[in-house]
Design a protein around this motif. Sequence first.
Motif, PDB file in Angstrom:
ATOM      1  N   TRP A 295      11.020  20.309 -11.444  1.00 45.14           N
ATOM      2  CA  TRP A 295       9.599  20.384 -11.798  1.00 45.14           C
ATOM      3  C   TRP A 295       8.723  19.754 -10.714  1.00 45.14           C
ATOM      4  O   TRP A 295       7.529  20.058 -10.624  1.00 45.14           O
ATOM      5  N   ASP A 296       9.309  18.895  -9.850  1.00 47.27           N
ATOM      6  CA  ASP A 296       8.549  18.219  -8.790  1.00 47.27           C
ATOM      7  C   ASP A 296       9.182  18.460  -7.418  1.00 47.27           C
ATOM      8  O   ASP A 296       9.201  17.570  -6.567  1.00 47.27           O
ATOM      9  N   ASP A 297       9.671  19.684  -7.198  1.00 41.96           N
ATOM     10  CA  ASP A 297      10.325  19.980  -5.912  1.00 41.96           C
ATOM     11  C   ASP A 297       9.355  20.491  -4.848  1.00 41.96           C
ATOM     12  O   ASP A 297       9.772  20.810  -3.736  1.00 41.96           O
ATOM     13  N   TYR A 298       8.070  20.583  -5.170  1.00 44.06           N
ATOM     14  CA  TYR A 298       7.076  21.061  -4.206  1.00 44.06           C
ATOM     15  C   TYR A 298       6.210  19.917  -3.691  1.00 44.06           C
ATOM     16  O   TYR A 298       6.094  19.702  -2.487  1.00 44.06           O
ATOM     17  N   THR A 299       5.618  19.157  -4.611  1.00 44.13           N
ATOM     18  CA  THR A 299       4.765  18.031  -4.208  1.00 44.13           C
ATOM     19  C   THR A 299       5.006  16.821  -5.094  1.00 44.13           C
ATOM     20  O   THR A 299       5.345  16.946  -6.270  1.00 44.13           O
ATOM     21  N   THR A 300       4.828  15.647  -4.501  1.00 45.23           N
ATOM     22  CA  THR A 300       4.765  14.385  -5.249  1.00 45.23           C
ATOM     23  C   THR A 300       3.512  13.671  -4.763  1.00 45.23           C
ATOM     24  O   THR A 300       3.538  12.979  -3.749  1.00 45.23           O
ATOM     25  N   TRP A 301       2.435  13.878  -5.498  1.00 44.03           N
ATOM     26  CA  TRP A 301       1.120  13.405  -5.084  1.00 44.03           C
ATOM     27  C   TRP A 301       0.762  12.047  -5.700  1.00 44.03           C
ATOM     28  O   TRP A 301       1.613  11.339  -6.226  1.00 44.03           O
ATOM     29  N   THR A 302      -0.516  11.766  -5.678  1.00 48.72           N
ATOM     30  CA  THR A 302      -1.093  10.451  -5.952  1.00 48.72           C
ATOM     31  C   THR A 302      -0.659   9.844  -7.283  1.00 48.72           C
ATOM     32  O   THR A 302      -0.515  10.550  -8.282  1.00 48.72           O
ATOM     33  N   GLY A 303      -0.493   8.506  -7.272  1.00 51.27           N
ATOM     34  CA  GLY A 303      -0.076   7.814  -8.481  1.00 51.27           C
ATOM     35  C   GLY A 303      -0.520   6.378  -8.528  1.00 51.27           C
ATOM     36  O   GLY A 303      -1.561   5.998  -7.993  1.00 51.27           O
ATOM     37  N   SER A 304       0.301   5.551  -9.171  1.00 48.69           N
ATOM     38  CA  SER A 304       0.034   4.118  -9.276  1.00 48.69           C
ATOM     39  C   SER A 304       1.352   3.382  -9.475  1.00 48.69           C
ATOM     40  O   SER A 304       2.359   3.994  -9.856  1.00 48.69           O
ATOM     41  N   VAL A 305       1.337   2.072  -9.229  1.00 47.91           N
ATOM     42  CA  VAL A 305       2.535   1.237  -9.329  1.00 47.91           C
ATOM     43  C   VAL A 305       2.228   0.009 -10.185  1.00 47.91           C
ATOM     44  O   VAL A 305       1.199  -0.654  -9.980  1.00 47.91           O
ATOM     45  N   VAL A 306       3.110  -0.287 -11.156  1.00 48.93           N
ATOM     46  CA  VAL A 306       2.965  -1.469 -12.010  1.00 48.93           C
ATOM     47  C   VAL A 306       4.327  -2.134 -12.160  1.00 48.93           C
ATOM     48  O   VAL A 306       5.376  -1.528 -11.917  1.00 48.93           O
TER      49      VAL A 306
ATOM     50  N   LEU B 246      -3.517  21.951   5.499  1.00 48.20           N
ATOM     51  CA  LEU B 246      -2.148  22.265   5.096  1.00 48.20           C
ATOM     52  C   LEU B 246      -1.399  21.041   4.579  1.00 48.20           C
ATOM     53  O   LEU B 246      -0.260  21.153   4.141  1.00 48.20           O
ATOM     54  N   ARG B 247      -2.036  19.889   4.630  1.00 52.67           N
ATOM     55  CA  ARG B 247      -1.336  18.646   4.322  1.00 52.67           C
ATOM     56  C   ARG B 247      -0.909  18.542   2.858  1.00 52.67           C
ATOM     57  O   ARG B 247       0.127  17.928   2.549  1.00 52.67           O
ATOM     58  N   HIS B 248      -1.661  19.133   1.945  1.00 52.17           N
ATOM     59  CA  HIS B 248      -1.420  18.907   0.515  1.00 52.17           C
ATOM     60  C   HIS B 248      -0.029  19.354   0.073  1.00 52.17           C
ATOM     61  O   HIS B 248       0.610  18.681  -0.751  1.00 52.17           O
ATOM     62  N   PHE B 249       0.431  20.478   0.595  1.00 47.49           N
ATOM     63  CA  PHE B 249       1.743  20.987   0.182  1.00 47.49           C
ATOM     64  C   PHE B 249       2.829  20.640   1.185  1.00 47.49           C
ATOM     65  O   PHE B 249       3.901  21.253   1.201  1.00 47.49           O
ATOM     66  N   ASN B 250       2.551  19.625   1.994  1.00 50.41           N
ATOM     67  CA  ASN B 250       3.545  19.112   2.945  1.00 50.41           C
ATOM     68  C   ASN B 250       3.549  17.580   2.933  1.00 50.41           C
ATOM     69  O   ASN B 250       3.832  16.953   3.940  1.00 50.41           O
ATOM     70  N   ALA B 251       3.258  17.012   1.788  1.00 48.36           N
ATOM     71  CA  ALA B 251       3.047  15.566   1.690  1.00 48.36           C
ATOM     72  C   ALA B 251       4.292  14.829   1.221  1.00 48.36           C
ATOM     73  O   ALA B 251       5.092  15.329   0.432  1.00 48.36           O
TER      74      ALA B 251
ATOM     75  N   GLY C 127       0.827  -1.192   0.000  1.00 50.72           N
ATOM     76  CA  GLY C 127       0.000   0.000   0.000  1.00 50.72           C
ATOM     77  C   GLY C 127       0.866   1.248   0.000  1.00 50.72           C
ATOM     78  O   GLY C 127       1.810   1.359   0.789  1.00 50.72           O
ATOM     79  N   TYR C 128       0.549   2.180  -0.904  1.00 51.16           N
ATOM     80  CA  TYR C 128       1.236   3.461  -0.977  1.00 51.16           C
ATOM     81  C   TYR C 128       0.214   4.557  -0.696  1.00 51.16           C
ATOM     82  O   TYR C 128      -0.953   4.429  -1.063  1.00 51.16           O
ATOM     83  N   PHE C 129       0.652   5.638  -0.072  1.00 45.67           N
ATOM     84  CA  PHE C 129      -0.316   6.640   0.338  1.00 45.67           C
ATOM     85  C   PHE C 129       0.372   7.974   0.578  1.00 45.67           C
ATOM     86  O   PHE C 129       1.576   8.049   0.850  1.00 45.67           O
ATOM     87  N   LEU C 130      -0.415   9.022   0.457  1.00 47.85           N
ATOM     88  CA  LEU C 130       0.052  10.344   0.830  1.00 47.85           C
ATOM     89  C   LEU C 130      -0.049  10.494   2.333  1.00 47.85           C
ATOM     90  O   LEU C 130      -1.013  10.021   2.953  1.00 47.85           O
TER      91      LEU C 130
END
Length: 331
Positions: free
Chosen positions: A71-82, A38-43, A24-27
């Motif tokens: 380009w991704d130095d602020y947030t790394t949000w939701t994704g998927s794994v394959v 405030l969680r979104h920009f501190n994830a 399981g992966y999660f923010l």
Amino acid sequence: MTLKLENDWVWDSWYAHDGNRWHGYFLKAPKSLGDPDLRHFNATQGHAVSDDLVRWDYLGTCFAPAEGPAWDDYTTWTGSVVQDDDGLWHLFYTGTSRAEKGMYQRIGHATSPDMHSWERVGDGLCLDMSGPHTDKYESEHVKGFWHDRAMRDPWVMRDPDGDGWLMFFTARVPGQAEANEGGCVGFATSPDLVTWSLQPPVYAGRLGQLEVPQVFRQGDKWYCLFCTADEHFSEALAKDYPGEPVTGSHYLIGDSPRGPWQLAKGPFLDASQPCQRYAARMLQTDSGLMIIGARYVLPDGQFGGFLTDPDPVVQLNDGTLRIAKSSMAAE
């Protein structure tokens, strides 16, 4: 409850099975922030493993924003794994930059041999609004409609009709008179998980946002699970909906992952009030189809910030889905 961390809130999640157990992966974000908004920009992204989707072993942080200007130095949000044919695992994720104040979302790519230690492929960027189909999307930050340029929540899967791969993501289409008519499920294709080509959206309209899309097959039907908020119903959908607009997860239904897709009729699949589960995922298990996600709202109206137990989902004769028994009401 499934996974609750003492010091962190948990929300959007995604899952992969390695042949023996679930990953399981999660923010997650620290509760020391005080305000869950405030969680979104501190994830950062957390990782846990389980044999039964109920008891989890938390392994800590597995991925985070890039150090230094990127380009991704602020947030790394939701994704998927394959996993590819050679056994290498691939993470696709949402990224934003500090230079753009997090307003422009793009999709990144990292790989790992062990499903925990992820390394970016190059600088990580694998898909942006570029190419011959860019005009099919809202490619700029349009003030007055939305606070951001949406291109997030990538869901990657093998192409069932070929040798390549498909990606679905949250986006918007341009030129809508009503902001809540512009939400769409974006689409891209790849022969090798590295080179991606933007394609026209597979579905658009009736909602302002279709977040965290997940495409899966059950029986002879294809489904695209998504979540949205009551405030993102279009005027037309609000009139057609059997009751008041709700916040929760629902789905599109079709005969192919490429569509055509239609919004499933009837009440939302998962919209219990006020104990909302949001950004849910469907999992194919030995016990059948299960839904799992983050508890967003507690009975007292406070943010939950933990994962729920999985609930069984059944497919009815007409192709619609129904949660057979929900654990939400018991908590």
